[in-house]
Structures are given as structure tokens and as C-alpha cells.
Design a protein around this motif. Structure first.
Motif, PDB file in Angstrom:
ATOM      1  N   ARG A  22       0.791  -1.254   0.051  1.00 15.16           N
ATOM      2  CA  ARG A  22      -0.116  -0.101   0.130  1.00 15.16           C
ATOM      3  C   ARG A  22       0.777   1.305   0.081  1.00 15.16           C
ATOM      4  O   ARG A  22       0.302   2.314  -0.185  1.00 15.16           O
ATOM      5  CB  ARG A  22      -0.794  -0.133   1.086  1.00 15.16           C
ATOM      6  N   ILE A  24       2.583   2.738   2.248  1.00 17.32           N
ATOM      7  CA  ILE A  24       2.273   3.316   3.727  1.00 17.32           C
ATOM      8  C   ILE A  24       3.451   3.079   4.594  1.00 17.32           C
ATOM      9  O   ILE A  24       3.920   1.949   4.924  1.00 17.32           O
ATOM     10  CB  ILE A  24       0.884   2.985   4.510  1.00 17.32           C
ATOM     11  N   THR A  28       4.023   6.788   9.125  1.00 18.06           N
ATOM     12  CA  THR A  28       2.474   6.784   9.069  1.00 18.06           C
ATOM     13  C   THR A  28       1.990   5.758  10.192  1.00 18.06           C
ATOM     14  O   THR A  28       0.908   5.861  10.604  1.00 18.06           O
ATOM     15  CB  THR A  28       2.095   6.907   7.894  1.00 18.06           C
ATOM     16  N   TYR A 126      -7.132   2.551   5.065  1.00 16.70           N
ATOM     17  CA  TYR A 126      -5.897   2.447   4.127  1.00 16.70           C
ATOM     18  C   TYR A 126      -5.797   3.938   3.523  1.00 16.70           C
ATOM     19  O   TYR A 126      -5.032   4.854   3.391  1.00 16.70           O
ATOM     20  CB  TYR A 126      -5.697   1.517   3.127  1.00 16.70           C
ATOM     21  N   ASP A 127      -6.900   4.456   2.802  1.00 12.72           N
ATOM     22  CA  ASP A 127      -7.253   5.641   2.268  1.00 12.72           C
ATOM     23  C   ASP A 127      -7.065   6.775   3.213  1.00 12.72           C
ATOM     24  O   ASP A 127      -6.154   7.821   2.867  1.00 12.72           O
ATOM     25  CB  ASP A 127      -8.595   6.025   1.724  1.00 12.72           C
ATOM     26  N   ALA A 130      -3.177   6.996   3.714  1.00  9.76           N
ATOM     27  CA  ALA A 130      -2.425   7.553   2.480  1.00  9.76           C
ATOM     28  C   ALA A 130      -2.460   9.035   2.550  1.00  9.76           C
ATOM     29  O   ALA A 130      -1.714   9.548   2.388  1.00  9.76           O
ATOM     30  CB  ALA A 130      -2.935   6.464   1.476  1.00  9.76           C
ATOM     31  N   GLN A 133      -0.279  10.578   5.086  1.00  2.00           N
ATOM     32  CA  GLN A 133       1.113  10.569   4.498  1.00  2.00           C
ATOM     33  C   GLN A 133       1.358  11.535   3.230  1.00  2.00           C
ATOM     34  O   GLN A 133       2.432  12.231   3.274  1.00  2.00           O
ATOM     35  CB  GLN A 133       1.419   9.032   4.122  1.00  2.00           C
ATOM     36  N   TRP A 210      -7.129   7.834  -2.600  1.00  2.00           N
ATOM     37  CA  TRP A 210      -6.032   8.227  -1.975  1.00  2.00           C
ATOM     38  C   TRP A 210      -4.792   7.482  -1.982  1.00  2.00           C
ATOM     39  O   TRP A 210      -3.488   7.956  -2.061  1.00  2.00           O
ATOM     40  CB  TRP A 210      -5.938   9.148  -0.549  1.00  2.00           C
ATOM     41  N   ASN A 211      -5.013   6.055  -1.776  1.00  3.50           N
ATOM     42  CA  ASN A 211      -4.051   5.170  -1.799  1.00  3.50           C
ATOM     43  C   ASN A 211      -3.360   5.103  -3.414  1.00  3.50           C
ATOM     44  O   ASN A 211      -2.289   4.882  -3.479  1.00  3.50           O
ATOM     45  CB  ASN A 211      -4.516   3.943  -1.371  1.00  3.50           C
ATOM     46  N   LEU A 214      -1.092   7.801  -3.546  1.00  4.99           N
ATOM     47  CA  LEU A 214       0.072   7.654  -3.025  1.00  4.99           C
ATOM     48  C   LEU A 214       1.070   6.785  -3.755  1.00  4.99           C
ATOM     49  O   LEU A 214       2.352   6.677  -3.603  1.00  4.99           O
ATOM     50  CB  LEU A 214      -0.140   7.103  -1.555  1.00  4.99           C
ATOM     51  N   LEU A 215       0.646   5.548  -4.249  1.00  2.00           N
ATOM     52  CA  LEU A 215       1.359   4.451  -4.897  1.00  2.00           C
ATOM     53  C   LEU A 215       2.219   5.056  -6.220  1.00  2.00           C
ATOM     54  O   LEU A 215       3.169   4.841  -6.337  1.00  2.00           O
ATOM     55  CB  LEU A 215       0.440   3.539  -5.258  1.00  2.00           C
ATOM     56  N   ASN A 218       4.750   7.423  -4.942  1.00  2.00           N
ATOM     57  CA  ASN A 218       5.868   6.667  -4.482  1.00  2.00           C
ATOM     58  C   ASN A 218       6.880   6.138  -5.906  1.00  2.00           C
ATOM     59  O   ASN A 218       7.942   6.051  -5.814  1.00  2.00           O
ATOM     60  CB  ASN A 218       5.324   5.540  -3.595  1.00  2.00           C
TER      61      ASN A 218
END
Length: 226
Positions: A22, A24, A28, A126-127, A130, A133, A210-211, A214-215, A218
Motif C-alpha cells: 500500500r 504506507i 505513518t 488505508y485511504d 494514505a 502521508q 488516495w492510496n 500515494l502509490l 512513491n
């Protein structure tokens, strides 16, 4: 149940498979660690399954009683993971409610939410993590409340939380898809009737949630390092 100990590396390593895919990071995880744990169950044939669990409570007394769990499994070789609710969860009334001051508060987990000024709404825990973060350096989030509806927000989710936090700004961070837009419209309609302010946040660059953002960020950072 296995808790995440922010001061114990051996404890933290057990959570690695649930957060690595994920994107994360450990910082976080440490911020939110009061609001998740590992839960195991053994089937009748003796097999044991362990999932990352995000406990659900009711807005009137968050943290006082757990009424269910939003669960996530480890990613398999295809990158897929179990996603669901623990058996017997009261998903119509229970929410994942994370207050970032809880780990530092002498009031425990069950004091009322009424003093908070910002509530951020998501479709999954998870969202929420994310989003934190991605945005904690630019938004004031240290005293915010993060909420996951674990999917489809119910009327009870919305009205109960709004009643518990009538003076807060409610930030709607549901997914950037047809369902998320419908959830946001329904939420705003209820909040307007109650005289409560809302604003909408969307992931950038057309990401669904949002995840996903984030991915993507990253991966971009990893490419820049190569």
C-alpha cells in the motif's frame, strides 16, 4: 490480537506485509498505530488466518466498545488481498474513528469527539492513512479525526458523526468515481440540513482514491532515484 508497539521494532515487523503493498510508510503506521491491530481466527479444520483489523466503534463514545472490524489481508503473488468485514460487524452503525492525539492523551479512547474542529471522511482506513502521508506536511492534521465508513456510508454513519461533532468542518475525501461522488452528494445534503459545513477533497491527476495517488507518487520518487 497483536498490537503495534511504536517502540518495539520486532512488533512493527509483523505489520510489514500488510502495509508494504500500500506504500504506507513506518512513520505513518506509528502515527495511527493505536487504531489497528492483527486479528487471527482459526477455522474448524484447524487453519489460522490473520488479517489487519481496523476496529469499528460508534461516534457517541468512540473507542468505548468495538462493534466490528474492517479487515485487510496480505497481498498474494498477483497483488490481490482479502478485503472485508469481520463476521458479526455492525457495519451500519460502526465507523473506524482515528484521533491522532489518542496515543498521547490521558483521557483514553472513549472521550467525546465534540472538541475536534476537523473530521476527514474516507471509504477505507488505508485511504485515510494514505491521505495523511500525502498531506500532513501541508495541512494541520495533528488534532484531526479520521473516519472510514468501510465502503458504502450509511445514513446512521453520517448523522451520528455529525451530531457528535456539530462544530467541526467535515472534509469529504471519498473516492473519485461515480459511487464516491454519490456518497459525497448524499453527505452534503444531510450536513446542509443540519447546518454543518463541508468541503470536498479529491486525489490529484484523476486518481481513483488516495492510496492510488500515494502509490503513484512513491513510484515516481523511486524512478527519480534510479
Amino acid at each position: 490480537c497483536v498490537a503495534f508497539d511504536r517502540n518495539n521494532w520486532d512488533s512493527q515487523k509483523k505489520f510489514y506485509p500488510y502495509f508494504k503493498g500500500r506504500g504506507i510508510d513506518l512513520d505513518t503506521q506509528r502515527v495511527f498505530c493505536d487504531h489497528f491491530f492483527l486479528a487471527s481466527r482459526t477455522t474448524k479444520d484447524g487453519k489460522t488466518f490473520t488479517n489487519l483489523a481496523f476496529p469499528l466503534t460508534r461516534p457517541a463514545w468512540p473507542g468505548k466498545d468495538i462493534v466490528g472490524m474492517e479487515e485487510r489481508g496480505r497481498c498474494n503473488a498477483e497483488g490481490k488481498a482479502y478485503k472485508g468485514m469481520a463476521r458479526g460487524s455492525d457495519s451500519a452503525n460502526g465507523l473506524w474513528i482515528a484521533r491522532l492525539e489518542d496515543g498521547r492523551s490521558d483521557q483514553g479512547f472513549s472521550h467525546p469527539l465534540s472538541g475536534h474542529k476537523d473530521v476527514y471522511w474516507f471509504e477505507s482506513a488505508y485511504d485515510a492513512m494514505a491521505f495523511y502521508q500525502l498531506n500532513h506536511l501541508t495541512l494541520r492534521l495533528e488534532d484531526a479525526v479520521f473516519v472510514s465508513t468501510s465502503g458504502n456510508p450509511s445514513v446512521n454513519h453520517t448523522t451520528d458523526m455529525l451530531k457528535a461533532t456539530p462544530d467541526a468542518m467535515h472534509h469529504i475525501c471519498f473516492d473519485n468515481d461515480e459511487a464516491g461522488r454519490k456518497f459525497a452528494d448524499n453527505f452534503r445534503s444531510i450536513a446542509e440540513r443540519m447546518g454543518i459545513d463541508t468541503e470536498r477533497y479529491l486525489p490529484i491527476d484523476g486518481h481513483k482514491d488516495w492510496n492510488d495517488q500515494l502509490l503513484a507518487e512513491n513510484e515516481l520518487q523511486n524512478q527519480c532515484r534510479r
